[in-house]
Design a protein around this motif. Structure first.
Motif, PDB file in Angstrom:
ATOM      1  N   VAL A 138       0.819  -1.113  -0.002  1.00 40.50           N
ATOM      2  CA  VAL A 138       0.217  -0.125  -0.051  1.00 40.50           C
ATOM      3  C   VAL A 138       0.880   1.305  -0.031  1.00 40.50           C
ATOM      4  O   VAL A 138       1.924   1.345   0.925  1.00 40.50           O
ATOM      5  CB  VAL A 138      -0.886   0.027   1.210  1.00 40.50           C
ATOM      6  N   ASP A 139       0.654   2.060  -0.934  1.00 42.14           N
ATOM      7  CA  ASP A 139       1.467   3.520  -1.063  1.00 42.14           C
ATOM      8  C   ASP A 139       0.705   4.592  -1.726  1.00 42.14           C
ATOM      9  O   ASP A 139      -0.639   4.223  -1.773  1.00 42.14           O
ATOM     10  CB  ASP A 139       2.824   3.115  -1.835  1.00 42.14           C
ATOM     11  N   ALA A 140       1.295   5.459  -2.081  1.00 43.70           N
ATOM     12  CA  ALA A 140       0.471   6.640  -2.534  1.00 43.70           C
ATOM     13  C   ALA A 140      -0.375   6.180  -3.836  1.00 43.70           C
ATOM     14  O   ALA A 140      -1.263   7.011  -4.138  1.00 43.70           O
ATOM     15  CB  ALA A 140       1.301   7.829  -2.857  1.00 43.70           C
ATOM     16  N   GLY A 141       0.094   5.418  -4.660  1.00 48.06           N
ATOM     17  CA  GLY A 141      -0.718   4.738  -5.864  1.00 48.06           C
ATOM     18  C   GLY A 141      -1.880   3.776  -5.354  1.00 48.06           C
ATOM     19  O   GLY A 141      -2.633   3.631  -6.162  1.00 48.06           O
ATOM     20  N   GLY A 142      -2.106   3.709  -4.149  1.00 47.52           N
ATOM     21  CA  GLY A 142      -3.081   2.667  -3.741  1.00 47.52           C
ATOM     22  C   GLY A 142      -2.727   1.427  -3.415  1.00 47.52           C
ATOM     23  O   GLY A 142      -1.659   1.457  -2.777  1.00 47.52           O
ATOM     24  N   ALA A 143      -3.710   0.211  -3.284  1.00 51.39           N
ATOM     25  CA  ALA A 143      -3.378  -0.816  -2.657  1.00 51.39           C
ATOM     26  C   ALA A 143      -3.030  -1.880  -3.902  1.00 51.39           C
ATOM     27  O   ALA A 143      -3.889  -1.962  -4.608  1.00 51.39           O
ATOM     28  CB  ALA A 143      -4.511  -1.390  -2.006  1.00 51.39           C
ATOM     29  N   ARG A 144      -1.965  -2.712  -3.733  1.00 54.30           N
ATOM     30  CA  ARG A 144      -1.686  -3.788  -4.759  1.00 54.30           C
ATOM     31  C   ARG A 144      -2.029  -5.277  -4.082  1.00 54.30           C
ATOM     32  O   ARG A 144      -2.080  -5.897  -4.777  1.00 54.30           O
ATOM     33  CB  ARG A 144      -0.227  -3.740  -5.308  1.00 54.30           C
ATOM     34  N   PHE A 145      -2.726  -5.086  -3.112  1.00 51.92           N
ATOM     35  CA  PHE A 145      -3.398  -6.150  -2.363  1.00 51.92           C
ATOM     36  C   PHE A 145      -4.658  -5.921  -1.812  1.00 51.92           C
ATOM     37  O   PHE A 145      -4.616  -4.803  -1.105  1.00 51.92           O
ATOM     38  CB  PHE A 145      -2.407  -7.173  -1.595  1.00 51.92           C
ATOM     39  N   GLY A 146      -5.542  -6.578  -1.797  1.00 54.65           N
ATOM     40  CA  GLY A 146      -6.884  -6.489  -0.960  1.00 54.65           C
ATOM     41  C   GLY A 146      -7.439  -5.172  -1.539  1.00 54.65           C
ATOM     42  O   GLY A 146      -8.265  -4.448  -0.658  1.00 54.65           O
ATOM     43  N   ALA A 147      -7.419  -4.566  -2.674  1.00 57.24           N
ATOM     44  CA  ALA A 147      -8.240  -3.598  -3.077  1.00 57.24           C
ATOM     45  C   ALA A 147      -9.582  -3.923  -3.283  1.00 57.24           C
ATOM     46  O   ALA A 147     -10.056  -4.986  -3.669  1.00 57.24           O
ATOM     47  CB  ALA A 147      -7.623  -2.973  -4.573  1.00 57.24           C
ATOM     48  N   VAL A 148     -10.325  -2.994  -3.326  1.00 55.86           N
ATOM     49  CA  VAL A 148     -11.898  -3.113  -3.368  1.00 55.86           C
ATOM     50  C   VAL A 148     -12.088  -3.605  -4.738  1.00 55.86           C
ATOM     51  O   VAL A 148     -13.195  -4.341  -5.122  1.00 55.86           O
ATOM     52  CB  VAL A 148     -12.744  -1.835  -3.129  1.00 55.86           C
ATOM     53  N   SER A 149     -11.244  -3.266  -5.921  1.00 53.93           N
ATOM     54  CA  SER A 149     -11.668  -3.788  -7.318  1.00 53.93           C
ATOM     55  C   SER A 149     -11.310  -5.381  -7.315  1.00 53.93           C
ATOM     56  O   SER A 149     -12.048  -6.040  -8.247  1.00 53.93           O
ATOM     57  CB  SER A 149     -10.720  -3.242  -8.206  1.00 53.93           C
TER      58      SER A 149
END
Length: 317
Positions: A138-149
């Motif tokens: 998870v960083d400023a670009g968003g989540a690469r695991f566990g995202a709502v998508s």
């Protein structure tokens, strides 16, 4: 009118961090799903068969939305108001027809917007569900695991635990905890049984109290689950947990931990949360129908990297 919530000792018993950590390990389901499936967590439990069985619960076709109105007004329970303004009033010179457009935005992880918490939303001791290190994914670009998508739409059986209806009260007072024994009592009184892949919604009467007495700050005091209810819900293998608050009782019974139910549900169990639902109409519809289980449809926005989404879940009776 701002009402000071009734100070109550009913959020206990107190739980130490050591006791909480032992409980975390007890309900933890890390490693249950493959790496490709893990960011859906407990939503993996819901199969097409769950959707078919939930659809069979529909009898009258009564449809009840649970999302709050888009709240742009600051208040004690809406410290970060949502935005809504007109971006086009149809007065720009252009071929017919004229067009009206508007803009919306929300810092939705608060108390003013009905929303879904994805698995990237909560870390405990630096780790997300399934043991992923939060700062690695998870960083400023968003989540690469566990995202709502990764979640997509959910169609399953919903169960309303209408505690005021069970207790014969208008609402639970802020600070009142709901324990495992209360869940069992509610099941018996309401004629429901929480099972594998179900969504559990807790009504405390939050918005009935707010309408009668005025707003207060739910971060300070709110009715919700005590951590001792979570092993029962883990044993029943629920897929989703929601409430007219955010599921946590506050003040927290766990020293130094503001949202222990969030940590247990999302981080340990992989169960997404629905926060700030308006369950008053659903309470009335269930009472009229004489049943407290229904088809539930939750469709989060497809936000790559998002830690959650505003939602307007729908119950169909």
């Amino acid at each position: 009118m701002n009402s000071s919530p009734h100070a109550s000792p009913d959020n206990g018993p107190a739980v130490t961090r050591a006791e909480f950590d032992a409980l975390f390990e007890r309900v933890r389901s890390w490693g249950r799903w493959s790496p490709e499936e893990a960011d859906r967590g407990a939503w993996n439990l819901v199969t097409p068969g769950h959707a078919r069985r939930a659809a069979a619960l529909v009898r009258t076709g009564t449809t009840v939305p649970m999302g709050l109105p888009w709240n742009t007004v600051s208040g004690p329970d809406n410290g970060r108001p949502a935005l809504h303004y007109m971006s086009d009033l149809g007065d720009v010179e252009a071929p017919e027809p004229s067009c009206h457009k508007d803009f919306i935005a929300a810092d939705y992880h608060g108390k003013g917007v009905s929303h879904l918490d994805a698995l990237s939303h909560i870390a405990y001791r630096g780790r997300l569900f399934d043991g992923r290190t939060a700062r690695d994914v998870v960083d400023a670009g968003g989540a690469r695991f566990g995202a709502v998508s990764a979640l997509g739409p959910l169609v399953t059986k919903g169960v309303l635990l209408d505690l005021p209806a069970v207790l014969g009260t208008d609402w639970l007072e802020p600070g009142q905890a709901v324990h495992a024994g209360d869940v069992l009592t509610a099941e018996k009184a309401l004629g429901v049984s929480i099972g594998h892949g179900d969504a559990v919604l807790l009504r405390s009467g939050h918005f009935r109290r707010r309408a009668a007495l005025g707003a207060w700050n739910p971060d300070t005091a709110s009715a919700g689950f005590h951590v001792d209810a979570m092993p029962l819900l883990a044993e029943r293998e629920i897929a989703l947990l929601g409430a007219d608050g955010d599921s946590d009782v506050r003040p927290s019974p766990v020293a130094g931990l503001h949202s222990p139910v969030h940590a247990l549900a999302i981080t340990a169990m992989g169960v997404p949360l629905l926060d700030n639902l308006d369950l008053e109409k659903l309470s009335g519809a269930c009472a009229q129908a004489g049943r407290y289980e229904f088809l539930l449809v939750v469709t989060p926005l497809n936000i790559p990297g998002g830690t959650g989404s505003p939602v307007n879940p729908v119950a169909v009776l």
